[in-house]
Design a protein around this motif. Structure first.
Motif, PDB file in Angstrom:
ATOM      1  N   SER A   6     -15.319  -3.536  -0.125  1.00 35.64           N
ATOM      2  CA  SER A   6     -16.152  -2.484  -0.699  1.00 35.64           C
ATOM      3  C   SER A   6     -15.391  -1.789  -1.818  1.00 35.64           C
ATOM      4  O   SER A   6     -14.189  -1.996  -1.987  1.00 35.64           O
ATOM      5  N   GLY A   7     -16.115  -0.966  -2.573  1.00 38.30           N
ATOM      6  CA  GLY A   7     -15.475  -0.155  -3.594  1.00 38.30           C
ATOM      7  C   GLY A   7     -15.722  -0.580  -5.018  1.00 38.30           C
ATOM      8  O   GLY A   7     -15.284   0.081  -5.950  1.00 38.30           O
ATOM      9  N   GLY A   8     -16.406  -1.693  -5.198  1.00 35.14           N
ATOM     10  CA  GLY A   8     -16.693  -2.125  -6.553  1.00 35.14           C
ATOM     11  C   GLY A   8     -17.722  -1.226  -7.221  1.00 35.14           C
ATOM     12  O   GLY A   8     -18.307  -0.342  -6.593  1.00 35.14           O
ATOM     13  N   GLY A   9     -17.935  -1.461  -8.508  1.00 40.33           N
ATOM     14  CA  GLY A   9     -18.913  -0.665  -9.237  1.00 40.33           C
ATOM     15  C   GLY A   9     -18.757  -0.821 -10.725  1.00 40.33           C
ATOM     16  O   GLY A   9     -18.056  -1.714 -11.204  1.00 40.33           O
ATOM     17  N   LEU A  10     -19.423   0.062 -11.427  1.00 39.62           N
ATOM     18  CA  LEU A  10     -19.395   0.077 -12.894  1.00 39.62           C
ATOM     19  C   LEU A  10     -18.504   1.225 -13.355  1.00 39.62           C
ATOM     20  O   LEU A  10     -18.682   2.370 -12.911  1.00 39.62           O
ATOM     21  N   VAL A  11     -17.582   0.912 -14.246  1.00 37.44           N
ATOM     22  CA  VAL A  11     -16.664   1.933 -14.736  1.00 37.44           C
ATOM     23  C   VAL A  11     -16.394   1.678 -16.212  1.00 37.44           C
ATOM     24  O   VAL A  11     -16.463   0.526 -16.678  1.00 37.44           O
ATOM     25  N   GLN A  12     -16.091   2.712 -16.945  1.00 34.50           N
ATOM     26  CA  GLN A  12     -15.755   2.554 -18.354  1.00 34.50           C
ATOM     27  C   GLN A  12     -14.313   2.080 -18.503  1.00 34.50           C
ATOM     28  O   GLN A  12     -13.469   2.311 -17.628  1.00 34.50           O
ATOM     29  N   ALA A  13     -14.045   1.435 -19.600  1.00 32.03           N
ATOM     30  CA  ALA A  13     -12.680   0.995 -19.888  1.00 32.03           C
ATOM     31  C   ALA A  13     -11.728   2.186 -19.820  1.00 32.03           C
ATOM     32  O   ALA A  13     -12.051   3.283 -20.307  1.00 32.03           O
ATOM     33  N   GLY A  14     -10.586   1.946 -19.205  1.00 32.57           N
ATOM     34  CA  GLY A  14      -9.614   3.009 -19.011  1.00 32.57           C
ATOM     35  C   GLY A  14      -9.760   3.727 -17.688  1.00 32.57           C
ATOM     36  O   GLY A  14      -8.879   4.503 -17.293  1.00 32.57           O
ATOM     37  N   LEU A  17     -10.732   2.261 -10.191  1.00 29.01           N
ATOM     38  CA  LEU A  17     -11.510   1.976  -8.986  1.00 29.01           C
ATOM     39  C   LEU A  17     -10.536   1.619  -7.877  1.00 29.01           C
ATOM     40  O   LEU A  17      -9.437   1.113  -8.152  1.00 29.01           O
ATOM     41  N   ARG A  18     -10.946   1.859  -6.645  1.00 26.11           N
ATOM     42  CA  ARG A  18     -10.159   1.411  -5.498  1.00 26.11           C
ATOM     43  C   ARG A  18     -11.034   0.543  -4.604  1.00 26.11           C
ATOM     44  O   ARG A  18     -12.082   0.985  -4.126  1.00 26.11           O
ATOM     45  N   LEU A  19     -10.587  -0.670  -4.407  1.00 25.80           N
ATOM     46  CA  LEU A  19     -11.268  -1.591  -3.514  1.00 25.80           C
ATOM     47  C   LEU A  19     -10.633  -1.516  -2.129  1.00 25.80           C
ATOM     48  O   LEU A  19      -9.422  -1.335  -2.009  1.00 25.80           O
ATOM     49  N   THR A  76      -6.447  -3.328   7.174  1.00 29.52           N
ATOM     50  CA  THR A  76      -7.106  -3.017   5.914  1.00 29.52           C
ATOM     51  C   THR A  76      -6.147  -3.186   4.745  1.00 29.52           C
ATOM     52  O   THR A  76      -4.967  -2.869   4.864  1.00 29.52           O
ATOM     53  N   THR A  77      -6.677  -3.691   3.651  1.00 27.22           N
ATOM     54  CA  THR A  77      -5.919  -3.748   2.418  1.00 27.22           C
ATOM     55  C   THR A  77      -6.696  -3.032   1.326  1.00 27.22           C
ATOM     56  O   THR A  77      -7.936  -2.986   1.352  1.00 27.22           O
ATOM     57  N   TYR A  78      -5.963  -2.473   0.388  1.00 32.33           N
ATOM     58  CA  TYR A  78      -6.564  -1.746  -0.719  1.00 32.33           C
ATOM     59  C   TYR A  78      -6.053  -2.325  -2.038  1.00 32.33           C
ATOM     60  O   TYR A  78      -4.931  -2.823  -2.116  1.00 32.33           O
ATOM     61  N   LEU A  79      -6.887  -2.230  -3.053  1.00 34.20           N
ATOM     62  CA  LEU A  79      -6.462  -2.590  -4.393  1.00 34.20           C
ATOM     63  C   LEU A  79      -6.816  -1.415  -5.300  1.00 34.20           C
ATOM     64  O   LEU A  79      -7.998  -1.179  -5.587  1.00 34.20           O
ATOM     65  N   GLN A  80      -5.810  -0.670  -5.686  1.00 33.12           N
ATOM     66  CA  GLN A  80      -6.003   0.439  -6.617  1.00 33.12           C
ATOM     67  C   GLN A  80      -5.910  -0.118  -8.025  1.00 33.12           C
ATOM     68  O   GLN A  80      -4.883  -0.688  -8.406  1.00 33.12           O
ATOM     69  N   MET A  81      -6.980   0.044  -8.771  1.00 34.36           N
ATOM     70  CA  MET A  81      -7.053  -0.512 -10.123  1.00 34.36           C
ATOM     71  C   MET A  81      -7.145   0.640 -11.119  1.00 34.36           C
ATOM     72  O   MET A  81      -8.063   1.473 -11.018  1.00 34.36           O
ATOM     73  N   THR A  82      -6.225   0.688 -12.043  1.00 36.92           N
ATOM     74  CA  THR A  82      -6.220   1.717 -13.072  1.00 36.92           C
ATOM     75  C   THR A  82      -6.200   1.070 -14.446  1.00 36.92           C
ATOM     76  O   THR A  82      -5.969  -0.138 -14.577  1.00 36.92           O
ATOM     77  N   ARG A 113     -17.066 -11.446   1.300  1.00 34.50           N
ATOM     78  CA  ARG A 113     -18.167 -11.858   0.423  1.00 34.50           C
ATOM     79  C   ARG A 113     -17.963 -11.466  -1.025  1.00 34.50           C
ATOM     80  O   ARG A 113     -18.606 -12.035  -1.902  1.00 34.50           O
ATOM     81  N   GLY A 114     -17.135 -10.537  -1.318  1.00 37.51           N
ATOM     82  CA  GLY A 114     -16.919 -10.150  -2.702  1.00 37.51           C
ATOM     83  C   GLY A 114     -17.624  -8.869  -3.073  1.00 37.51           C
ATOM     84  O   GLY A 114     -18.667  -8.517  -2.523  1.00 37.51           O
ATOM     85  N   THR A 115     -17.032  -8.181  -4.013  1.00 39.29           N
ATOM     86  CA  THR A 115     -17.610  -6.948  -4.542  1.00 39.29           C
ATOM     87  C   THR A 115     -17.505  -6.983  -6.067  1.00 39.29           C
ATOM     88  O   THR A 115     -16.472  -7.375  -6.613  1.00 39.29           O
ATOM     89  N   GLN A 116     -18.575  -6.606  -6.727  1.00 40.80           N
ATOM     90  CA  GLN A 116     -18.634  -6.695  -8.184  1.00 40.80           C
ATOM     91  C   GLN A 116     -17.917  -5.522  -8.843  1.00 40.80           C
ATOM     92  O   GLN A 116     -18.171  -4.358  -8.492  1.00 40.80           O
ATOM     93  N   VAL A 117     -17.073  -5.837  -9.783  1.00 44.39           N
ATOM     94  CA  VAL A 117     -16.429  -4.834 -10.631  1.00 44.39           C
ATOM     95  C   VAL A 117     -16.845  -5.106 -12.068  1.00 44.39           C
ATOM     96  O   VAL A 117     -16.644  -6.217 -12.570  1.00 44.39           O
ATOM     97  N   THR A 118     -17.439  -4.114 -12.697  1.00 47.70           N
ATOM     98  CA  THR A 118     -17.871  -4.250 -14.079  1.00 47.70           C
ATOM     99  C   THR A 118     -17.236  -3.137 -14.909  1.00 47.70           C
ATOM    100  O   THR A 118     -17.381  -1.961 -14.574  1.00 47.70           O
TER     101      THR A 118
END
Length: 121
Positions: A6-14, A17-19, A76-82, A113-118
């Motif tokens: 979980s945690g995917g979504g739409l975000v602007q460049a820069g 998100l945290r999965l 649980t594992t997390y992916l912090q994306m900056t 199943r995957g989560t979309q990050v845009t």
């Protein structure tokens, strides 16, 4: 064994998100947990992984921007994306190498199943 990402979504460049990915079911222990991604027309690629001992791996394209971590007691594992970039746009999948039972040394490889990050420019 089931993995729920979980945690995917739409975000602007820069942006950031945290999965999250939770493993459940018949689990005696988890070896490595990881995050892969697949963009349209591309092969699935390993983004980051973390072993049971805490050793991490990052793809060159995300080093310095992404951080993988684990909460061992919660499987649980997390992916912090900056500093996200449009080229980070993909479906992100979590993966876990699991020992389902203490009575066997068998290790299974399980996928969520995957989560979309845009990331928009």
């Amino acid at each position: 064994v089931q993995l729920q990402a979980s945690g995917g979504g739409l975000v602007q460049a820069g942006g950031s998100l945290r999965l999250s990915c939770v493993a459940s079911g018949s689990i005696f222990s988890i070896n490595t947990m990881g995050w892969y991604r697949q963009a349209p027309g591309n092969q699935r690629e390993l983004v980051a992984s973390i072993t049971s001992g805490g050793s991490t791996y990052y793809a060159d394209s995300v080093k310095g921007r992404f951080t993988i971590s684990r909460e061992y007691a919660k499987n649980t594992t997390y992916l912090q994306m900056t500093s996200l970039k449009p080229e980070d746009t993909a479906v992100y999948y979590c993966d876990a190498v699991v020992r389902p039972s203490k009575v066997t040394t068998y290790l299974g490889d399980y996928w969520g199943r995957g989560t979309q990050v845009t990331v928009s420019s």
